[in-house]
Design a protein around this motif. Structure first.
Motif, PDB file in Angstrom:
ATOM      1  N   SER A  81       0.372   4.189   1.249  1.00  0.00           N
ATOM      2  CA  SER A  81       0.451   4.882   2.539  1.00  0.00           C
ATOM      3  C   SER A  81       1.484   4.222   3.452  1.00  0.00           C
ATOM      4  O   SER A  81       2.205   4.907   4.170  1.00  0.00           O
ATOM      5  CB  SER A  81      -0.918   4.899   3.219  1.00  0.00           C
ATOM      6  OG  SER A  81      -1.382   3.574   3.437  1.00  0.00           O
ATOM      7  N   ILE A  82       1.578   2.919   3.402  1.00  0.00           N
ATOM      8  CA  ILE A  82       2.547   2.193   4.213  1.00  0.00           C
ATOM      9  C   ILE A  82       3.952   2.357   3.636  1.00  0.00           C
ATOM     10  O   ILE A  82       4.901   2.687   4.343  1.00  0.00           O
ATOM     11  CB  ILE A  82       2.170   0.698   4.292  1.00  0.00           C
ATOM     12  CG1 ILE A  82       0.776   0.526   4.895  1.00  0.00           C
ATOM     13  CG2 ILE A  82       3.222  -0.096   5.043  1.00  0.00           C
ATOM     14  CD1 ILE A  82       0.597   1.101   6.271  1.00  0.00           C
ATOM     15  N   ILE A  99       7.126   4.303   5.457  1.00  0.00           N
ATOM     16  CA  ILE A  99       8.349   3.571   5.795  1.00  0.00           C
ATOM     17  C   ILE A  99       9.534   4.181   5.073  1.00  0.00           C
ATOM     18  O   ILE A  99      10.600   4.392   5.661  1.00  0.00           O
ATOM     19  CB  ILE A  99       8.186   2.075   5.456  1.00  0.00           C
ATOM     20  CG1 ILE A  99       7.152   1.446   6.396  1.00  0.00           C
ATOM     21  CG2 ILE A  99       9.519   1.337   5.536  1.00  0.00           C
ATOM     22  CD1 ILE A  99       6.723   0.051   6.005  1.00  0.00           C
ATOM     23  N   ASP A 104       0.843  -1.200   0.000  1.00  0.00           N
ATOM     24  CA  ASP A 104       0.000   0.000   0.000  1.00  0.00           C
ATOM     25  C   ASP A 104       0.876   1.246   0.000  1.00  0.00           C
ATOM     26  O   ASP A 104       1.869   1.314   0.734  1.00  0.00           O
ATOM     27  CB  ASP A 104      -0.903   0.040   1.233  1.00  0.00           C
ATOM     28  CG  ASP A 104      -1.978  -1.034   1.223  1.00  0.00           C
ATOM     29  OD1 ASP A 104      -2.241  -1.615   0.153  1.00  0.00           O
ATOM     30  OD2 ASP A 104      -2.542  -1.286   2.305  1.00  0.00           O
ATOM     31  N   LEU A 106       2.507   1.975  11.773  1.00  0.00           N
ATOM     32  CA  LEU A 106       1.873   1.901  10.455  1.00  0.00           C
ATOM     33  C   LEU A 106       2.055   0.530   9.836  1.00  0.00           C
ATOM     34  O   LEU A 106       1.132  -0.027   9.235  1.00  0.00           O
ATOM     35  CB  LEU A 106       2.446   2.969   9.527  1.00  0.00           C
ATOM     36  CG  LEU A 106       1.855   4.346   9.705  1.00  0.00           C
ATOM     37  CD1 LEU A 106       2.657   5.375   8.926  1.00  0.00           C
ATOM     38  CD2 LEU A 106       0.414   4.367   9.249  1.00  0.00           C
ATOM     39  N   ASN A 107       3.249  -0.031   9.981  1.00  0.00           N
ATOM     40  CA  ASN A 107       3.509  -1.349   9.428  1.00  0.00           C
ATOM     41  C   ASN A 107       2.630  -2.407  10.096  1.00  0.00           C
ATOM     42  O   ASN A 107       2.073  -3.268   9.432  1.00  0.00           O
ATOM     43  CB  ASN A 107       4.985  -1.697   9.572  1.00  0.00           C
ATOM     44  CG  ASN A 107       5.388  -2.835   8.673  1.00  0.00           C
ATOM     45  OD1 ASN A 107       4.707  -3.170   7.723  1.00  0.00           O
ATOM     46  ND2 ASN A 107       6.499  -3.448   8.977  1.00  0.00           N
ATOM     47  N   SER A 161      -0.250  -1.873  11.465  1.00  0.00           N
ATOM     48  CA  SER A 161      -1.646  -1.635  11.100  1.00  0.00           C
ATOM     49  C   SER A 161      -1.976  -2.221   9.730  1.00  0.00           C
ATOM     50  O   SER A 161      -3.128  -2.552   9.459  1.00  0.00           O
ATOM     51  CB  SER A 161      -1.945  -0.134  11.098  1.00  0.00           C
ATOM     52  OG  SER A 161      -1.375   0.500   9.965  1.00  0.00           O
ATOM     53  N   ALA A 162      -0.977  -2.400   8.887  1.00  0.00           N
ATOM     54  CA  ALA A 162      -1.215  -2.931   7.544  1.00  0.00           C
ATOM     55  C   ALA A 162      -1.540  -4.418   7.590  1.00  0.00           C
ATOM     56  O   ALA A 162      -2.181  -4.935   6.689  1.00  0.00           O
ATOM     57  CB  ALA A 162      -0.008  -2.692   6.672  1.00  0.00           C
TER      58      ALA A 162
END
Length: 107
Positions: free
Chosen positions: A57-58, A62, A55, A101-102, A104-105
């Motif tokens: 956003s991810i 990163i 994704d 974030l990672n 949450s993916a």
């Protein structure tokens, strides 16, 4: 897995390009100036390919976050920039954001 390796390569290439910015002395030194273009083009190619499976956003978070962390370390080690407790705390927050974030993916 290949997409994550490409993302890792994109991060390292972006950091190399940013390091070349510093070494170029305001675009007055030829080889570091050429390095900026080469490393950034390669970085953008790698992240573009990584986006096939990760994704945006991810991947972008990163890419940007780890780039900031690595550049902060390089700046302190090689360019004499101060690594104050406040900067270290902020770097830790960037890392926490990247990890969050990672994680949450995967949900």
């Amino acid at each position: 897995m290949q997409s994550w390796l490409l993302l890792g390569a994109a991060i390292l290439l972006e950091v190399a390009g940013t390091t070349c910015m510093k070494l170029s002395d305001g675009l007055t030194r030829l080889w570091p100036t050429l390095g900026i273009a080469v490393f950034y083009l390669a970085s953008f190619a790698c992240i573009t390919l990584a986006l096939r499976r990760i994704d945006i956003s991810i991947a972008y978070a990163i890419w940007a976050g780890l780039g900031i962390v690595l550049m902060s370390v390089i700046a302190a080690l090689f360019f004499g920039e101060a690594m104050t407790p406040w900067r270290m705390a902020c770097i830790a927050l960037v890392l926490a954001g990247v990890v969050g974030l990672n994680l949450s993916a995967s949900h």
